[in-house]
Design an enzyme around this catalytic site. Structure first.
Site, mmCIF file in Angstrom:
data_model
loop_
_atom_site.group_PDB
_atom_site.id
_atom_site.type_symbol
_atom_site.label_atom_id
_atom_site.label_comp_id
_atom_site.label_asym_id
_atom_site.label_seq_id
_atom_site.Cartn_x
_atom_site.Cartn_y
_atom_site.Cartn_z
ATOM 1 N N LYS A 1 0.848 -1.195 0.000
ATOM 2 C CA LYS A 1 0.000 0.000 0.000
ATOM 3 C C LYS A 1 0.879 1.238 0.000
ATOM 4 C CE LYS A 1 -4.495 0.822 0.100
ATOM 5 N NZ LYS A 1 -5.471 0.047 -0.681
ATOM 6 N N THR B 1 -15.568 -2.997 -7.453
ATOM 7 C CA THR B 1 -15.446 -3.170 -5.997
ATOM 8 C C THR B 1 -16.803 -3.030 -5.319
ATOM 9 O OG1 THR B 1 -13.181 -2.346 -6.025
ATOM 10 C CG2 THR B 1 -14.296 -2.361 -3.907
#
Length: 396
Positions: A69, A166
């Protein structure tokens, strides 16, 4: 594998922005995750998000990718936010597009950033997607890159595919969990956050027969017991996921966005920031099912309260894996490169994982989050080197 493999801190030379790239694990030299930009981003948060990505790749049945990330502590609404993002990506370029080692950290969009802006930086360096040296030599991956780029141009239900996947996965997960609970039809849903994930989730749930009775954004909460007009709200929102109050129906009720947990509902979907449900507000929750569209939206204290209240939960790395499954499935040629095939694949995977989660939780009489961490715990953490090169995998 509780600690990250690598943490790199970046300090912008032109602003007060600070950022981090956290690589939790490599799988065959490859790791992937989005870049988050928000004034309150911290190193601890980015480490937590990278770990979640590692779990998410296991849940998405990936055998090729670990979790990472990027995080930038800066205001994503600032006039120079895109330039800050560009400088961060360039600073991390040795880990994104290395010519000396067979490793790559693939970075995409997250809260406060867009994939288009990240992609533009990649194109400055003459490549489309971050991949390892051995992946560059694989014909399946090269075809997958082209297929993925073409699919980014397609739409479903009026939304670009990458903005839908998503949220649709969250909706499929919520629907499966609600059915497993024997829930009533026309169940009422509250969604916190109306970016691409929250909006697409609301749209798909409405199509599946649910009533969206409350939506909050950065400015307000809008409610309607009979159900909000999701399409109209999506058309009204700006690039930051903020709704235009002028477009609301006269019978809609507008309140402070801090009151989203006060809305009477059956299903709660946090789709914005980390720790949105916490020790100070979790006791307010009205629904008996929480489906996490955001990453890590429930704090430990909040989680303890939900468990005590008997609230069922579908955690983040199961519910919101749509984007990474889309990327992985197309890049590695696991499914046909067609819009509906992408949606069907995510639908099947999310529902399968939810069934597995609820079945194991019932069998062991345990809280779903604890079971999920057992079922999808990452077991691979390759040390990058020539013996750990990517090898082609095809699911067709």
């Amino acid at each position: 594998m509780e600690k990250p493999y690598l943490v790199i801190e970046w300090n912008d030379t032109e602003t007060d922005a600070t950022g981090w790239l956290v690589i939790h694990n490599f799988v065959k030299g490859y790791t992937s995750g989005g870049i988050r930009m928000h004034p309150q981003v911290t190193r601890q948060e980015v480490e937590h998000l990278a770990k979640t990505m590692a779990y998410k790749y296991v849940a998405s049945e990936s055998t090729t990718t670990g979790g990472c990330k990027g995080g930038i502590a800066y205001d994503y609404k600032a006039s120079d936010a895109k330039e800050v993002l560009r400088r961060f990506v360039i600073a991390m370029m040795p880990y994104i597009n290395s010519d000396t080692t067979d490793v790559s950290a693939s970075l995409g969009e997250d809260l406060g950033t867009s994939y288009h802006d990240v992609l533009n930086v990649f194109k400055e360096f003459d490549f489309d997607l971050p991949i390892t040296k051995s992946m560059k030599q694989d014909e399946t991956v090269q075809k997958g890159i082209n297929d993925y780029n073409e699919l980014l141009k397609t739409k479903i239900d009026g939304l670009f595919l990458d903005h839908a996947v998503t949220g649709y996965g969250v909706a499929f997960s919520a629907d499966e969990a609600w059915n497993l609970k024997g829930g009533n039809t026309n169940a009422r849903v509250v969604i916190q956050g109306f970016g691409s994930v929250g909006a697409s989730c609301a749209l798909k749930l409405e199509q599946l027969g649910y009533k969206i009775v409350g939506i909050s954004d950065a400015n307000l909460l809008v409610t309607c017991p009979e159900g909000l007009d999701v399409n109209k709200l999506i058309e009204s929102k700006n690039e930051y996921g903020e709704m235009d109050q002028a477009s609301f129906e006269p019978h809609y009720v507008v309140q402070s966005n801090s009151e989203w947990l006060d809305v009477d509902c059956d299903i709660v979907i946090p789709a914005a920031l980390e720790n949105a449900v916490n020790g100070e507000n979790a006791h307010k929750i009205k629904g008996d099912l929480v489906v996490e569209a955001a990453n890590n939206p429930v704090s430990k204290e909040g989680d303890d309260m939900l468990r005590e209240k008997g609230v069922d939960i579908v955690n983040d790395f199961i519910a919101n894996l749509g984007s990474i499954r889309f990327y992985d499935a197309i890049l590695f040629g696991l499914i046909e490169p067609e819009t509906q095939a992408v949606i069907d694949d995510i639908d099947t995977l999310c529902r399968k994982n939810v069934r597995k989660l609820f079945s194991e939780a019932a069998k062991k009489q345990a809280y779903q989050r604890n079971i999920a961490k057992q079922l999808f715990k990452p077991s691979v953490s390759d040390t990058p080197g020539p013996e750990k090169k990517y090898a082609a995998v095809s699911g067709k």
